[in-house]
Each structure stands twice: as structure tokens, then as C-alpha cells.
Scaffold this motif. Sequence first.
Motif, PDB file in Angstrom:
ATOM      1  N   PRO A  17     -16.703  -2.344  -2.715  1.00 30.17           N
ATOM      2  CA  PRO A  17     -16.473  -1.193  -1.844  1.00 30.17           C
ATOM      3  C   PRO A  17     -15.604  -0.117  -2.499  1.00 30.17           C
ATOM      4  N   LEU A  18     -14.671  -0.508  -3.368  1.00 30.35           N
ATOM      5  CA  LEU A  18     -13.890   0.498  -4.082  1.00 30.35           C
ATOM      6  C   LEU A  18     -14.781   1.304  -5.018  1.00 30.35           C
ATOM      7  N   GLU A  19     -15.676   0.618  -5.709  1.00 30.29           N
ATOM      8  CA  GLU A  19     -16.605   1.330  -6.587  1.00 30.29           C
ATOM      9  C   GLU A  19     -17.503   2.269  -5.802  1.00 30.29           C
ATOM     10  N   GLU A  20     -17.901   1.867  -4.624  1.00 30.34           N
ATOM     11  CA  GLU A  20     -18.721   2.741  -3.775  1.00 30.34           C
ATOM     12  C   GLU A  20     -17.944   3.995  -3.389  1.00 30.34           C
ATOM     13  N   LEU A  21     -16.673   3.842  -3.021  1.00 31.45           N
ATOM     14  CA  LEU A  21     -15.839   5.002  -2.692  1.00 31.45           C
ATOM     15  C   LEU A  21     -15.731   5.949  -3.882  1.00 31.45           C
ATOM     16  N   VAL A  22     -15.440   5.391  -5.049  1.00 31.52           N
ATOM     17  CA  VAL A  22     -15.277   6.214  -6.242  1.00 31.52           C
ATOM     18  C   VAL A  22     -16.601   6.887  -6.609  1.00 31.52           C
ATOM     19  N   ALA A  23     -17.700   6.187  -6.470  1.00 37.13           N
ATOM     20  CA  ALA A  23     -19.007   6.794  -6.746  1.00 37.13           C
ATOM     21  C   ALA A  23     -19.240   7.997  -5.841  1.00 37.13           C
ATOM     22  N   ARG A  24     -18.896   7.859  -4.586  1.00 37.78           N
ATOM     23  CA  ARG A  24     -19.093   8.957  -3.630  1.00 37.78           C
ATOM     24  C   ARG A  24     -18.142  10.116  -3.890  1.00 37.78           C
ATOM     25  N   GLU A  25     -16.917   9.807  -4.253  1.00 41.34           N
ATOM     26  CA  GLU A  25     -15.892  10.834  -4.409  1.00 41.34           C
ATOM     27  C   GLU A  25     -15.986  11.574  -5.741  1.00 41.34           C
ATOM     28  N   TYR A  43     -10.418   9.190  -7.330  1.00 39.36           N
ATOM     29  CA  TYR A  43     -10.306   9.075  -5.872  1.00 39.36           C
ATOM     30  C   TYR A  43     -10.153  10.423  -5.184  1.00 39.36           C
ATOM     31  N   GLN A  44     -10.210  11.497  -5.961  1.00 43.19           N
ATOM     32  CA  GLN A  44     -10.111  12.855  -5.441  1.00 43.19           C
ATOM     33  C   GLN A  44      -8.826  13.065  -4.633  1.00 43.19           C
ATOM     34  N   PHE A  45      -7.714  12.684  -5.252  1.00 43.23           N
ATOM     35  CA  PHE A  45      -6.405  12.909  -4.630  1.00 43.23           C
ATOM     36  C   PHE A  45      -6.116  14.401  -4.561  1.00 43.23           C
ATOM     37  N   LEU A  46      -5.606  14.830  -3.426  1.00 43.57           N
ATOM     38  CA  LEU A  46      -5.097  16.187  -3.276  1.00 43.57           C
ATOM     39  C   LEU A  46      -3.705  16.259  -3.905  1.00 43.57           C
ATOM     40  N   ASN A  47      -3.218  17.468  -4.183  1.00 46.47           N
ATOM     41  CA  ASN A  47      -1.877  17.619  -4.757  1.00 46.47           C
ATOM     42  C   ASN A  47      -0.834  16.875  -3.933  1.00 46.47           C
ATOM     43  N   GLY A  48      -0.884  17.016  -2.625  1.00 42.87           N
ATOM     44  CA  GLY A  48       0.088  16.351  -1.762  1.00 42.87           C
ATOM     45  C   GLY A  48       0.008  14.843  -1.843  1.00 42.87           C
ATOM     46  N   TYR A  82     -13.044  -1.804   2.819  1.00 45.99           N
ATOM     47  CA  TYR A  82     -14.152  -1.855   3.770  1.00 45.99           C
ATOM     48  C   TYR A  82     -13.920  -0.857   4.906  1.00 45.99           C
ATOM     49  N   LYS A  83     -12.694  -0.806   5.384  1.00 44.30           N
ATOM     50  CA  LYS A  83     -12.347   0.145   6.457  1.00 44.30           C
ATOM     51  C   LYS A  83     -12.394   1.573   5.938  1.00 44.30           C
ATOM     52  N   ALA A  84     -12.003   1.779   4.690  1.00 46.78           N
ATOM     53  CA  ALA A  84     -12.074   3.117   4.098  1.00 46.78           C
ATOM     54  C   ALA A  84     -13.526   3.584   4.007  1.00 46.78           C
ATOM     55  N   LEU A  85     -14.415   2.691   3.589  1.00 48.36           N
ATOM     56  CA  LEU A  85     -15.845   3.045   3.515  1.00 48.36           C
ATOM     57  C   LEU A  85     -16.424   3.330   4.886  1.00 48.36           C
ATOM     58  N   LYS A  86     -16.028   2.551   5.857  1.00 51.28           N
ATOM     59  CA  LYS A  86     -16.504   2.772   7.228  1.00 51.28           C
ATOM     60  C   LYS A  86     -16.073   4.161   7.711  1.00 51.28           C
ATOM     61  N   PHE A  87     -14.828   4.530   7.427  1.00 49.42           N
ATOM     62  CA  PHE A  87     -14.336   5.859   7.784  1.00 49.42           C
ATOM     63  C   PHE A  87     -15.141   6.921   7.042  1.00 49.42           C
ATOM     64  N   TRP A  88     -15.393   6.703   5.741  1.00 50.35           N
ATOM     65  CA  TRP A  88     -16.154   7.660   4.948  1.00 50.35           C
ATOM     66  C   TRP A  88     -17.561   7.832   5.516  1.00 50.35           C
ATOM     67  N   ASP A  89     -18.189   6.725   5.898  1.00 42.99           N
ATOM     68  CA  ASP A  89     -19.539   6.798   6.460  1.00 42.99           C
ATOM     69  C   ASP A  89     -19.578   7.677   7.708  1.00 42.99           C
ATOM     70  N   LYS A  90     -18.537   7.608   8.501  1.00 42.36           N
ATOM     71  CA  LYS A  90     -18.478   8.385   9.743  1.00 42.36           C
ATOM     72  C   LYS A  90     -18.115   9.846   9.499  1.00 42.36           C
ATOM     73  N   ASN A  91     -17.206  10.091   8.545  1.00 43.37           N
ATOM     74  CA  ASN A  91     -16.634  11.433   8.377  1.00 43.37           C
ATOM     75  C   ASN A  91     -17.047  12.163   7.093  1.00 43.37           C
ATOM     76  N   LYS A  92     -17.660  11.430   6.156  1.00 44.69           N
ATOM     77  CA  LYS A  92     -18.076  11.984   4.858  1.00 44.69           C
ATOM     78  C   LYS A  92     -16.882  12.377   3.989  1.00 44.69           C
ATOM     79  N   TRP A  93     -15.749  11.788   4.259  1.00 37.97           N
ATOM     80  CA  TRP A  93     -14.533  11.873   3.435  1.00 37.97           C
ATOM     81  C   TRP A  93     -13.668  10.711   3.861  1.00 37.97           C
ATOM     82  N   TYR A  94     -12.618  10.456   3.107  1.00 38.40           N
ATOM     83  CA  TYR A  94     -11.715   9.380   3.489  1.00 38.40           C
ATOM     84  C   TYR A  94     -10.277   9.776   3.280  1.00 38.40           C
TER      85      TYR A  94
END
Length: 94
Positions: A17-25, A43-48, A82-94
Amino acid sequence: MSQSLKAAGKPMEWQQPLEELVARESSFNPNAKNPTSTAAGLYQFLNGTRKNYGGNSVDWSDPYQQASKGLQYVIDRYGDPYKALKFWDKNKWY
């Protein structure tokens, strides 16, 4: 990613699931940059977010450090990838 999981004492089952997040991001590009925000890296971290995870004391060009900080962010915010991916699936970001 497996090295950061081992170092953090987290289950290897989290790698997929971490690889899936990174692939998407970032498509696994540690130099990826979002042209419309400050998001950058695997992981597409913002400056903050970078500031909250070590700021200038971290070598953000190092993929291992990006993976380690990204894993910690996922744990802190979602509990597990897993919860991060579920959030991403719903919102298209995490």
C-alpha cells in the motif's frame, strides 16, 4: 521502502500500500514537483509538512529519507497505509 519499514519496525505487508501511494503521488520520482503547489518528492510533502518532519535538518533529495519521513507521516495521520489509501481513494489526495 522496505528499509524504512524495517527501520521503523513496521510490517512488511505495508510495503504494497505504501508503494501504491507513492505511485499515485510521484510515480516513484524522488524529484517530482507539483507545478501548482509546494508539493515535492516521493510522498509529495508540502513545505509545511517538510517543516514538521525535520525541515532543513533532513536531506530531502535522499529517497531513503523521503521514504522514512513519508512512512512516519502516514502513521501519524492515518495510523497505517491501508487507511491512507482508503482516504486517497475517496479524496484523490492524502
